[in-house]
Design an enzyme around this catalytic site. Sequence first.
Site, PDB file in Angstrom:
ATOM      1  N   GLY A 110       0.773  -1.281  -0.121  1.00 43.96           N
ATOM      2  CA  GLY A 110       0.072  -0.184  -0.013  1.00 43.96           C
ATOM      3  C   GLY A 110       0.823   1.327   0.083  1.00 43.96           C
ATOM      4  N   ASP A 160       3.949  -1.623 -13.160  1.00 45.78           N
ATOM      5  CA  ASP A 160       4.815  -2.248 -12.135  1.00 45.78           C
ATOM      6  C   ASP A 160       5.699  -3.528 -12.253  1.00 45.78           C
ATOM      7  OD1 ASP A 160       3.281  -0.001 -10.792  1.00 45.78           O
ATOM      8  OD2 ASP A 160       2.275  -1.423  -9.391  1.00 45.78           O
TER       9      ASP A 160
END
Length: 342
Positions: A110, A160
């Site tokens: 996160g 990513d």
Amino acid sequence: MIVRSRAPLRLGLAGGGTDVSPFCDQHGGFVMNVTIDKYAYATIDDALAGTVSFHAQDADASETLSVADVQATAGPLQLMKGVYLHLTDRYLGGTRPSIRVRTHSDAPPGSGLGSSSTMVVALVAAFAEYFSLPLGEYEVAQLAYQIERGDLGLSGGKQDQYAAAFGGFNFMEFYAEDRVIVNPLRIKDWICAELESSLVLYFTGVSRASAKIIDEQSRNIKEGRSDSLDAMHRLKVEATQMKEALLRGDLVRFAEVMQSGWQAKKQSASSISNPMIDEIEQRAFANGARAAKVSGAGGGGFMMFVCDPADRLRLVRALAEAGGTVYDTHFTHHGASSWKLG
């Protein structure tokens, strides 16, 4: 035998969100990013015959199972189990080897630095080394994407995985049917040094669930909301503008594009910003920041700021007083790597 791997985390500089379906499938997505000297790590070694052990050291979670009982259930060990099941099915004919897998990361889940996807890339790289699988960067990234988004059903984009596999400054293109083109950029040393001196990376202390934000973005695109769709097209254009500013070493323009991109990103989903982020942003601009944005999906995690290097100390002190943590950060030019011991 012991195998270790590491994969670098990334900063999303421009275009983030355009790598998420359905936008990239319908319109094509452009993303500009760079990897930094913060990593996700994986270690694989032998285990007792007939067993497999998983240890997520950051979460202080571990489990030892019979090789026949491994299932990719939700939780802190889900990524490891997903990689184990996918790669042994795909490359070992379903044979379940007895191994121990351990992971940890320099950034919390996160964080907005792509930590979960980077961990999957580190795991794929470690498994490839352990089982001598001839996988290139595109294959490692695509496998990581398939495992995380397909097998495990976790929401998110594609940048990513490719950033972690390739490393460095990359301009990425995303199209339908999972077609991805990675364009590595040769950024001059003085530009890298000036940009490192100008960037301040700040952890708000609040991790966020990116899936909810990404799901909202995707839903807005599917429903044809013009404000969200227009914002995504602006983000795509700004990724190209960011690439041009970097190649020319125009960091004034770099800051302008970053700030414009952050304003556009906030239009793509309501939960990307919040009062905490707004307050930190105001504090930063009062103390020398020229641009600000949240790294990743938004909502919390890490924030990036651009300033004149002469104002850096003033900005760092002001952000530290806000209660978060300023990280010393440098760019890395290499992607995921793995090696054997013994």
